[in-house]
Design a protein around this motif. Structure first.
Motif, PDB file in Angstrom:
ATOM      1  N   PRO A 197      45.499  39.996  44.339  1.00 56.53           N
ATOM      2  CA  PRO A 197      45.584  40.162  45.782  1.00 56.53           C
ATOM      3  C   PRO A 197      44.310  39.820  46.565  1.00 56.53           C
ATOM      4  N   TYR A 198      43.149  39.819  45.922  1.00 55.46           N
ATOM      5  CA  TYR A 198      41.914  39.712  46.709  1.00 55.46           C
ATOM      6  C   TYR A 198      41.111  38.444  46.489  1.00 55.46           C
ATOM      7  N   ASP A 199      41.055  37.982  45.261  1.00 53.24           N
ATOM      8  CA  ASP A 199      40.176  36.878  44.910  1.00 53.24           C
ATOM      9  C   ASP A 199      40.444  35.666  45.800  1.00 53.24           C
ATOM     10  N   PRO A 200      39.396  34.914  46.166  1.00 45.55           N
ATOM     11  CA  PRO A 200      39.659  33.696  46.952  1.00 45.55           C
ATOM     12  C   PRO A 200      40.578  32.727  46.198  1.00 45.55           C
ATOM     13  N   LYS A 201      40.523  32.790  44.845  1.00 46.82           N
ATOM     14  CA  LYS A 201      41.403  31.900  44.072  1.00 46.82           C
ATOM     15  C   LYS A 201      42.737  32.620  43.806  1.00 46.82           C
ATOM     16  N   ARG A 202      43.209  33.342  44.798  1.00 45.26           N
ATOM     17  CA  ARG A 202      44.378  34.182  44.577  1.00 45.26           C
ATOM     18  C   ARG A 202      45.560  33.330  44.098  1.00 45.26           C
ATOM     19  N   TRP A 203      46.349  33.953  43.264  1.00 47.59           N
ATOM     20  CA  TRP A 203      47.524  33.265  42.760  1.00 47.59           C
ATOM     21  C   TRP A 203      48.681  34.242  42.830  1.00 47.59           C
ATOM     22  N   SER A 204      49.800  33.871  42.319  1.00 48.44           N
ATOM     23  CA  SER A 204      51.046  34.621  42.394  1.00 48.44           C
ATOM     24  C   SER A 204      51.692  34.417  43.770  1.00 48.44           C
ATOM     25  N   PHE A 205      52.910  34.882  43.866  1.00 45.17           N
ATOM     26  CA  PHE A 205      53.662  34.719  45.104  1.00 45.17           C
ATOM     27  C   PHE A 205      53.188  35.756  46.120  1.00 45.17           C
ATOM     28  N   PRO A 206      53.366  35.481  47.419  1.00 42.04           N
ATOM     29  CA  PRO A 206      52.915  36.453  48.426  1.00 42.04           C
ATOM     30  C   PRO A 206      53.853  37.662  48.507  1.00 42.04           C
TER      31      PRO A 206
END
Ligand code: GAL
Length: 710
Positions: free
Chosen positions: A370-379
């Motif tokens: 949820p936080y990393d600038p390289k965030r992944w996964s669906f919103p």
């Protein structure tokens, strides 16, 4: 759909009225299983953990728990109200009461006086309570448990002031630990994100351990591992070929370093982030031959994957209508809440893995960033065909994925023991250990303690290390855990040959690698000798809900000295483990009341006090509760299907309680149909005796060779 919800419905409004005090908002409470009360607040959502529960509550086992005639929490005082962004639940909290649980946080422990934020993250090194497996369930030292049945993100204010609704968003950015001078004045307040209601389940005691047992039995009871699952696990570097894997695996046998499970990391597939689920034939030209050969060498195979499906995957087109509306790493996010996604995924896996003999899976990346600038996964706002949105799916994805991928093995009547990076409430029955990319050794130990409150299993795995001492200390912890894994996904060689990553990958070994290997072999052998003992502990977990790894406060809830002990734990019925960390030569160990024995030296130690314990870097302090029998096996290098453990029964104290070993075929699900024996070991009048009863008639698993108090 949960077929069990609503059974045993027994409206108890009358009883509640008789309990006295009129509540502002009266909610109907019903006893849905023995000692489990459901309180319906507002308008609960449909798609919650209980909705997706696949195992029925173990009703007979729940009935067998001691009755709790005086539920210490007044159900009448549990209330809920809707507010503009969330649903707020208030639960009573008495002074002096301490709370534990909320899933697998490696950073937090005793929760009173904290705000705990429950949402999945792949980065659990935070003091917010977010983790790979956040679980909206807590237990109290007063002897009850509370579960909020929701797949929404929640915030629990455990005896600290909760913000009014207008402040709720603001609270996100405030530190998690809100200290209050007089926190006894505040109740537990739960904010359930974006909901108009929720069912609250209350689990009766009478003790805190009974409340945990009730929660676990309500979820279906703990999983029984295949015997091989309790052996040592090793995962090779992600890009090893079949030939390199075979060669490395053979070196374990040549060096007599125990290993049962060989993990294949991403390189078996043509595409990995997202995944194709297609063999990379340049590295694995003959998958069937490879699996056969590894099996012949006595290894079980566990395969890495995650669910996000690459466009080149043969199942892509079929899966598309049954996936979310956002892609992850360019791949589909399958909706495992739909039968179609499950069917397509299973049919493909049957062909590429299970028909070839795969023994289990490592389900990676099913948490969230949820936080990393390289965030992944669906919103959070993603939509899925089942009606789940992204927020709910983040909470449930790991659970649904685990349930789905169990099928190929259970269909064959086989057990598995796997790995997963996200889990949730009511996951007790699922045979997967939760692991992490975080690598803080102290946090790993705390994770082991926390797992026991919420029906989870934690994997404090070994990767590279800062020093040989760090290597030993980490191995000492992992051999006392549910899944004893070395995860060399970025190391060409085992860390006992070289701890430094660059040198390891260059094949430049430590000058003393032979001595270091000898220590590792000895420590792995210790784990192997504990398998029958640990197998018994897991069978108890299955039958009684009592977790195999427990914080001391679970066994001694009336001893306030245990309330903040987050670095010692019980392992099975009678061993207490006090891990040490690199840099320590001694540590303080708390021995609860009663006598104890040093597991290594057999020195008798009086309890009810702290002791100062020195231990060389290759020794872990372990203590045995007086009046226990501990069966220890002659170590094997791996647990073959015909394995028979040669057991020496170790006696501690003058009047050891009997110990029950569980004997069955070790691999199939037939034990659940009665094909299991109980082998009771007892010591009376200076003589050991073994009695056996049950419906297992296969080859003997245990041969009791000796009894000793030396
Ligand atoms: C990570 C996982 C590691 C390893 C790696 C391989 O996500 O946590 O254990 O499997 O992927 O790329």
């Amino acid at each position: 759909m949960n077929r069990y919800r609503g059974s045993f419905l027994l409206l108890c409004g009358l009883m509640l009225m008789m309990r006295g005090s009129a509540a502002a908002e009266e909610a109907a409470a019903s006893e849905v299983s023995p000692g489990v009360w459901r309180i319906c607040l507002g308008q609960p959502e449909k798609l919650t953990p209980t909705h997706f529960q696949t195992q029925p509550p173990g009703v007979e086992s729940l009935k067998a728990l001691p009755p709790d005639r005086d539920l210490p929490i007044d159900l009448h005082r549990i209330s809920g109200k809707e507010s503009c962004h969330s649903f707020t639940i208030t639960l009573p909290l008495e002074s002096g009461e301490q709370l534990y649980g909320f899933g697998l946080s490696p950073e937090l422990f005793a929760m009173r006086g904290r705000r705990v934020n429950l949402r999945p993250t792949d980065n659990p090194e935070n003091d917010r309570g977010e983790s790979h497996a956040p679980v909206p369930f807590y237990v109290s030292t007063r002897g009850y448990g509370v579960f909020v049945d929701t797949a929404r993100y929640t915030q629990f204010f455990c005896g600290v002031p909760a913000p009014t609704n207008a402040d709720a968003a603001l609270a996100e950015s405030k530190p998690a630990q809100v200290k209050s001078a007089d926190n006894s004045l505040h109740p537990v307040t739960v904010l359930v994100d974006a909901a108009k209601g929720a069912d609250v389940y209350v689990f009766a005691g009478p003790s805190m351990a009974d409340a945990v047992r009730r929660y676990n039995l309500f979820a279906g009871g703990g999983p029984v591992p295949p015997l091989w699952g309790l052996g040592m696990w090793y995962r090779g570097k992600g890009d090893l070929s079949a030939q390199e894997s075979e060669r490395l695996a053979q070196s374990f046998r040549d060096e007599h370093v125990p290993c049962d499970v060989w993990g294949i990391e991403p390189g078996w597939q043509t595409k990995t982030y997202s995944s194709s689920f297609v063999w990379a034939t340049n590295h694995f030209p003959d998958p069937d031959g490879f699996i056969r050969k590894m099996h012949q060498m006595g290894f079980r195979l566990n395969f890495w994957e995650h669910a996000f499906t690459h466009p080149s995957s043969p199942m892509f087109a079929d899966l598309q209508p049954w996936s979310g509306d956002h892609r992850v790493w360019g791949g589909l996010a399958p909706d495992f809440a739909t039968p179609d996604a499950r069917r397509i995924f299973l049919a493909h896996h049957e062909g590429v893995l299970f028909s070839k003999g795969a023994d289990g899976l490592k389900l990676d990346e099913c948490d969230h960033q949820p936080y990393d600038p390289k965030r992944w996964s669906f919103p959070d706002g993603a939509k899925f065909p089942s009606g789940l949105d992204g927020e709910q799916m983040h909470s449930l994805f790991g659970m649904l994925y685990q349930q789905t991928m169990l099928k190929p093995l259970t269909r064959r009547g086989l057990r598995t023991w796997g790995l997963v990076r996200n889990s949730q409430a009511l996951a007790t029955t699922l045979p997967y250990g939760v692991y992490s990319d975080s690598y803080d050794h102290r946090g790993y130990v705390r994770g082991l303690l926390n797992e026991g409150f919420s029906g989870l299993l934690w994997v404090p795995e070994l990767r590279d290390c800062a020093s040989v001492e760090d290597l030993y200390r980490r191995v000492e912890t992992l051999i006392f855990s549910p899944v004893a894994q070395v995860n060399c996904w970025y190391l060409k060689n085992p860390p006992w040959l070289q701890i430094d990553k660059a040198k390891n990958n260059a094949g430049d070994f430590m000058p003393d690698h032979k001595e270091v290997t000898a220590v590792i072999r000895r420590l792995f052998n210790l784990r192997m000798s504990l398998i029958p003992y640990l197998y018994a502990a897991f069978n108890e977990y299955h039958l009684t809900g009592s977790p195999p790894v427990r914080a001391l406060v679970l066994d001694w809830p009336d001893d306030p000295q245990t309330y903040r002990l987050d670095d010692q734990f019980m392992f099975g019925p009678s061993l207490m483990v006090a891990p040490m960390f690199a840099g320590q030569t001694r540590r303080s160990v708390y021995l609860p009341a009663g006598d104890w024995y040093d597991f290594r030296t057999r020195e008798k130690l009086a309890g009810g006090r702290k002791i100062d314990m020195a231990a060389a870097s290759d020794q872990i302090p372990v203590f045995v509760k007086a009046d226990s029998l501990v069966p220890l096996a002659k170590p094997m290098e791996y647990v073959g299907n015909d394995a028979c453990f040669e057991i020496t029964v170790h006696m501690y104290g003058d009047h050891p309680a009997p110990f029950t070993l569980f004997e069955d075929d070790g691999v199939t699900l037939d034990f659940a149909r009665g094909q299991q024996n109980r082998v009771e070991l007892s010591w009376r009048d200076g003589k050991g005796s073994v009695t056996q009863a049950g419906g297992y008639h296969g080859p003997a698993r245990y041969h009791i060779v000796d009894w000793t108090d030396r």
